[in-house]
Design an enzyme around this catalytic site. Structure first.
Site, PDB file in Angstrom:
ATOM      1  N   HIS A 239      -1.880   0.409  -0.098  1.00 51.05           N
ATOM      2  CA  HIS A 239      -0.612   0.012   0.515  1.00 51.05           C
ATOM      3  C   HIS A 239      -0.630  -1.413   1.105  1.00 51.05           C
ATOM      4  O   HIS A 239       0.284  -2.198   0.880  1.00 51.05           O
ATOM      5  CB  HIS A 239      -0.219   0.998   1.613  1.00 51.05           C
ATOM      6  CG  HIS A 239      -0.318   2.442   1.192  1.00 51.05           C
ATOM      7  ND1 HIS A 239       0.043   2.864  -0.061  1.00 51.05           N
ATOM      8  CD2 HIS A 239      -0.725   3.555   1.854  1.00 51.05           C
ATOM      9  CE1 HIS A 239      -0.147   4.183  -0.150  1.00 51.05           C
ATOM     10  NE2 HIS A 239      -0.614   4.615   0.997  1.00 51.05           N
ATOM     11  N   LYS A 329      -4.635   4.626  12.682  1.00 54.03           N
ATOM     12  CA  LYS A 329      -4.044   5.898  13.116  1.00 54.03           C
ATOM     13  C   LYS A 329      -4.014   5.883  14.639  1.00 54.03           C
ATOM     14  O   LYS A 329      -4.774   5.137  15.276  1.00 54.03           O
ATOM     15  CB  LYS A 329      -4.924   7.068  12.678  1.00 54.03           C
ATOM     16  CG  LYS A 329      -5.099   7.188  11.185  1.00 54.03           C
ATOM     17  CD  LYS A 329      -4.026   8.037  10.573  1.00 54.03           C
ATOM     18  CE  LYS A 329      -4.272   8.244   9.093  1.00 54.03           C
ATOM     19  NZ  LYS A 329      -3.067   8.520   8.333  1.00 54.03           N
TER      20      LYS A 329
END
Ligand code: BG6
Length: 485
Positions: A239, A329
């Site tokens: 990504h 995260k």
């Protein structure tokens, strides 16, 4: 033209959460080509109706307000199930037979979709070949392969070669769902359908670029997978590098799959390789506090849940312009944004109380998600306050302009694959070059001289060291959570 979509891994999460809802939404919009059937394949024994019922319950949950019983029933008539183990020749031959009987016409386009565990990609592809289910000279047969395409360069090459033995490269559609996001495609439009940005989009005006993909969620129930992968394999190899390519690429001469991908690949080819001290100086890694307590994380794991990289695209346009990429995260908020930080004005005229005002540089922020829009910052005068300046902005939000629901990335990608447009899919060289960039960093992080793993509190923008690292370079992260309208 009739189409069939054969989904391997039909009982998995991807099928019920993404693929079927996307196909149903296309059907509701009247975009799913008329004679299209969907055939699910997995080992569980379901009848067609049992599988339809199973999918309906999940579709209701994921589609919420856009689910309608009547349209679902129409859609479900096109959905079939064929039980079988894709590693077993007999089962595949049975599937071939079922497809022959069920497909709307003999010259039907057939899209195989690998939504299985990645370990099954190669066996599935070779069975398709061995059972005579692929005509590599026909544009009617295609295969979609989900991320991850390998776990390093060697395994990616192996998978690419296995796929190219059975399919020709232009029959292979490698998904990176970021390319299916509307706001990522809008970047192509912003760059290549406007003339005002192009003259500024280079080393003469741009100080640096920041690409941030921050996630608020921790690894949760996926720790078993995640711990082996880490943020570089999970997010950067695919990504983040895709976003970098779209930001940095040259203008293709036409919007055609290979011309677009040629330009993207040139960006990866121009990435300055990291060696020696670079790994300590141009990379930051972090792990959120509490990661070690997540279920399935081995004691003492050094897996990075956060990374920041400083990359250079060594070409004429971008010479010495740093591209800062970061992702993690358990960060402050969910936001994906690309910041083009322009240079400061070369000379400042205005003073405040006889002190020179520090020149403020312009900034273009492209917000990919969840706030989808574009934001340009510039300086204006504070009214009735001498020559005081303040930062103002021009703000464009998809939400304000577009009242429909933003389509999920899979709608666009499935339709493109069905219609044979590979522009938004990754080519084999693209995937392999991306691993070429990421593998050395993974190796350096596993070596005895690896840079430290900095821990960070859940809900922060990564480790404090990441901000200090930027400040030492005279720069600052754009740590702004998007305003949702
Ligand atoms: C996936 C990663 O590819 O992308 C996940 O495996 C990550 O770890 C997800 O959460 C992010 O996708 P999105 O579309 O929610 O930004």
């Amino acid at each position: 033209m009739a189409h069939s979509i054969v989904i391997f891994g039909a009982s998995g999460d991807l099928t019920s959460r993404k693929l079927i809802p996307a196909l149903y939404s296309l059907f509701c919009k009247g975009r799913l080509p008329e004679d299209t059937i969907v055939v699910g394949v997995a080992r569980s024994e379901f009848s067609h109706d049992e599988w339809r019922r199973e999918l309906r319950e999940k579709a209701k949950k994921f589609l919420r307000d856009s689910y309608r019983d009547e349209t679902w029933n129409d859609f479900a008539k096109r959905v079939f199930y064929s039980p079988g183990d894709l590693t077993e020749r007999e089962d595949m031959l049975r599937l071939a037979d079922f497809l022959k009987k069920t497909e709307p016409s003999a010259d039907c386009t057939r899209l195989y979709y690998l939504a299985t565990m990645p370990q099954l990609y190669e066996p599935a592809i070779s069975q398709l070949g061995a059972c005579g289910m692929v005509d590599r000279h026909s544009s009617r047969h295609r295969i979609v392969i989900e991320k991850p395409i390998g776990t390093d360069l060697a395994s990616a090459k192996r998978l690419n070669q296995a796929a190219q033995k059975v399919f020709s490269e232009d029959q292979i559609y490698r998904i990176d769902h970021y390319l299916g996001k509307e706001s990522v495609q809008n970047m192509l439009v912003l760059r290549f359908a406007n003339s005002i940005f192009e003259p500024l989009w280079n080393r003469n005006y741009v100080d640096h670029v920041q690409i941030t993909v921050a996630e608020e969620v921790p690894v949760g129930s996926r720790a078993g997978y995640y711990d082996k992968s880490g943020v570089l394999r999970d997010m950067f190899q695919n990504h983040l590098l895709q976003l970098l390519m779209i930001t940095a690429m040259e203008t293709p001469s036409r919007y055609e799959a290979d011309l677009v991908r040629d330009e993207k690949v040139k960006v990866l080819r121009a990435l300055r390789p990291m060696t020696g001290e670079d790994f300590a100086e141009r990379t930051v890694r972090g792990q959120y506090e509490g990661y070690l307590k997540e279920k399935d994380v081995p004691a003492g794991s050094q897996t990075a849940t956060f990374a920041a990289l400083k990359l250079y695209v060594d070409n004429w346009r971008w010479n010495n312009v740093p591209f800062y990429l970061r992702s993690g995260k358990a960060m402050s908020c969910r936001t994906t944004q690309i910041v083009i930080q322009f240079r400061e004005p070369p000379h400042m005229l205005f003073t405040a109380s006889k002190k020179l005002i520090r020149p403020q540089a312009n900034r273009l922020v492209m917000q990919i998600q969840p706030a989808e829009g574009i934001h340009l910052e510039f300086q204006t005068k504070v009214p009735d306050a001498g020559m005081s300046l303040r930062s103002s902005d021009l703000d464009y939000s998809f939400d304000r302009e577009y009242h429909g629901e933003m389509p999920d990335a899979y709608q666009r990608l499935l339709l493109d694959a069905l219609l044979g447009d590979a522009s938004l899919f990754a080519r084999s060289d693209e995937v392999e070059l991306a691993w070429t960039a990421i593998d050395p960093i993974i190796a350096a992080w596993q070596s005895p001289s690896a840079p430290p793993v900095y821990s960070y509190q859940v809900g922060n923008w990564g480790p404090d060291y990441s901000s200090e690292w930027m400040e030492r370079q005279g720069r600052q992260w754009y740590d702004v959570c998007p305003v949702l309208h």
